[in-house]
Design a protein around this motif. Structure first.
Motif, PDB file in Angstrom:
ATOM      1  N   ILE A 257       0.886  -1.166   0.000  1.00 40.70           N
ATOM      2  CA  ILE A 257       0.000   0.000   0.000  1.00 40.70           C
ATOM      3  C   ILE A 257       0.919   1.209   0.000  1.00 40.70           C
ATOM      4  O   ILE A 257       1.715   1.402   0.926  1.00 40.70           O
ATOM      5  CB  ILE A 257      -0.923   0.029   1.242  1.00 40.70           C
ATOM      6  N   GLY A 258       0.825   1.986  -1.054  1.00 39.03           N
ATOM      7  CA  GLY A 258       1.610   3.209  -1.150  1.00 39.03           C
ATOM      8  C   GLY A 258       0.884   4.358  -0.477  1.00 39.03           C
ATOM      9  O   GLY A 258      -0.334   4.337  -0.310  1.00 39.03           O
ATOM     10  N   VAL A 259       1.655   5.344  -0.082  1.00 38.45           N
ATOM     11  CA  VAL A 259       1.120   6.537   0.562  1.00 38.45           C
ATOM     12  C   VAL A 259       1.570   7.740  -0.240  1.00 38.45           C
ATOM     13  O   VAL A 259       2.757   7.858  -0.579  1.00 38.45           O
ATOM     14  CB  VAL A 259       1.634   6.668   2.015  1.00 38.45           C
ATOM     15  N   SER A 260       0.634   8.617  -0.538  1.00 36.70           N
ATOM     16  CA  SER A 260       0.981   9.829  -1.268  1.00 36.70           C
ATOM     17  C   SER A 260       0.265  11.017  -0.651  1.00 36.70           C
ATOM     18  O   SER A 260      -0.916  10.924  -0.302  1.00 36.70           O
ATOM     19  CB  SER A 260       0.578   9.685  -2.742  1.00 36.70           C
ATOM     20  N   VAL A 261       0.992  12.097  -0.517  1.00 42.17           N
ATOM     21  CA  VAL A 261       0.414  13.361  -0.088  1.00 42.17           C
ATOM     22  C   VAL A 261       0.844  14.390  -1.116  1.00 42.17           C
ATOM     23  O   VAL A 261       2.032  14.679  -1.253  1.00 42.17           O
ATOM     24  CB  VAL A 261       0.905  13.786   1.318  1.00 42.17           C
ATOM     25  N   ILE A 262      -0.120  14.878  -1.869  1.00 44.87           N
ATOM     26  CA  ILE A 262       0.192  15.853  -2.908  1.00 44.87           C
ATOM     27  C   ILE A 262      -0.364  17.217  -2.508  1.00 44.87           C
ATOM     28  O   ILE A 262       0.350  18.189  -2.463  1.00 44.87           O
ATOM     29  CB  ILE A 262      -0.344  15.387  -4.278  1.00 44.87           C
ATOM     30  N   GLY A 263      -1.658  17.264  -2.245  1.00 40.56           N
ATOM     31  CA  GLY A 263      -2.241  18.459  -1.667  1.00 40.56           C
ATOM     32  C   GLY A 263      -2.572  19.590  -2.604  1.00 40.56           C
ATOM     33  O   GLY A 263      -2.851  20.692  -2.149  1.00 40.56           O
ATOM     34  N   LEU A 264      -2.557  19.355  -3.893  1.00 42.53           N
ATOM     35  CA  LEU A 264      -2.887  20.434  -4.830  1.00 42.53           C
ATOM     36  C   LEU A 264      -4.318  20.352  -5.332  1.00 42.53           C
ATOM     37  O   LEU A 264      -4.905  21.377  -5.682  1.00 42.53           O
ATOM     38  CB  LEU A 264      -1.927  20.400  -6.032  1.00 42.53           C
ATOM     39  N   GLU A 265      -4.891  19.161  -5.379  1.00 42.85           N
ATOM     40  CA  GLU A 265      -6.168  18.977  -6.046  1.00 42.85           C
ATOM     41  C   GLU A 265      -7.384  19.395  -5.219  1.00 42.85           C
ATOM     42  O   GLU A 265      -8.393  19.804  -5.765  1.00 42.85           O
ATOM     43  CB  GLU A 265      -6.306  17.541  -6.561  1.00 42.85           C
ATOM     44  N   VAL A 266      -7.321  19.297  -3.903  1.00 40.54           N
ATOM     45  CA  VAL A 266      -8.422  19.698  -3.025  1.00 40.54           C
ATOM     46  C   VAL A 266      -7.813  20.471  -1.856  1.00 40.54           C
ATOM     47  O   VAL A 266      -6.872  19.986  -1.236  1.00 40.54           O
ATOM     48  CB  VAL A 266      -9.207  18.467  -2.496  1.00 40.54           C
ATOM     49  N   PRO A 267      -8.351  21.654  -1.549  1.00 41.80           N
ATOM     50  CA  PRO A 267      -7.779  22.453  -0.455  1.00 41.80           C
ATOM     51  C   PRO A 267      -8.210  21.943   0.932  1.00 41.80           C
ATOM     52  O   PRO A 267      -8.851  22.638   1.711  1.00 41.80           O
ATOM     53  CB  PRO A 267      -8.320  23.860  -0.736  1.00 41.80           C
ATOM     54  N   HIS A 268      -7.882  20.688   1.194  1.00 42.74           N
ATOM     55  CA  HIS A 268      -8.215  20.041   2.463  1.00 42.74           C
ATOM     56  C   HIS A 268      -7.178  18.931   2.625  1.00 42.74           C
ATOM     57  O   HIS A 268      -7.058  18.061   1.754  1.00 42.74           O
ATOM     58  CB  HIS A 268      -9.630  19.449   2.356  1.00 42.74           C
ATOM     59  N   ALA A 269      -6.423  18.966   3.695  1.00 45.40           N
ATOM     60  CA  ALA A 269      -5.350  17.985   3.914  1.00 45.40           C
ATOM     61  C   ALA A 269      -5.880  16.569   3.733  1.00 45.40           C
ATOM     62  O   ALA A 269      -6.977  16.246   4.199  1.00 45.40           O
ATOM     63  CB  ALA A 269      -4.775  18.153   5.316  1.00 45.40           C
TER      64      ALA A 269
END
Length: 129
Positions: free
Chosen positions: A80-92
């Protein structure tokens, strides 16, 4: 204006929930890049994940971690990979991605999956929690 994730938290937009606590919600991504693509969010609307206070940040990742065994049991994968990008929705938010290869983590590609399939998948994951 409330983010789409806040609207999901408030029940204004339907979702395929996986797990929920007083502070966090995990649900299937409506536009997944892999089968079993889960979004994990704090219920508090904070745009940038690194703006979360230390306690909420740590608890968010622990909540996400608690979902991984059920996700792995439901969707066969290498990791299971984990990704945090944070650009597509303004909610962590955190993406949990069942992966069999690096190409499975390509956010420019979406898979097609029906609402019925998402509902069934969510039920199976919840059953494995």
């Amino acid at each position: 204006m409330a983010s789409i994730f806040s609207k999901i938290v408030n029940g204004e937009i339907p979702s395929h929930k996986i797990a929920e606590t007083e502070d966090f919600l995990a649900f299937l991504d409506a536009f997944p890049i892999t089968k079993g693509h889960v979004l994990v969010i704090p219920k508090t609307e904070i745009d940038y994940i690194f703006d979360l206070d230390e306690e909420l940040y740590a608890k968010l990742f622990l909540f996400a971690k608690s979902i991984v065994p059920a996700l792995q049991k439901t969707v066969p994968c290498l990791r299971i990979g984990v990704s945090v990008i944070g650009l597509e929705v303004p909610h962590a938010h955190i993406h949990l991605l069942p992966l069999n290869s690096m190409s499975d983590a390509d956010f420019s590609k979406k898979i097609k999956i029906s609402q019925e399939e998402l509902a069934q998948l969510a039920e199976e994951i919840r059953g494995n929690l």
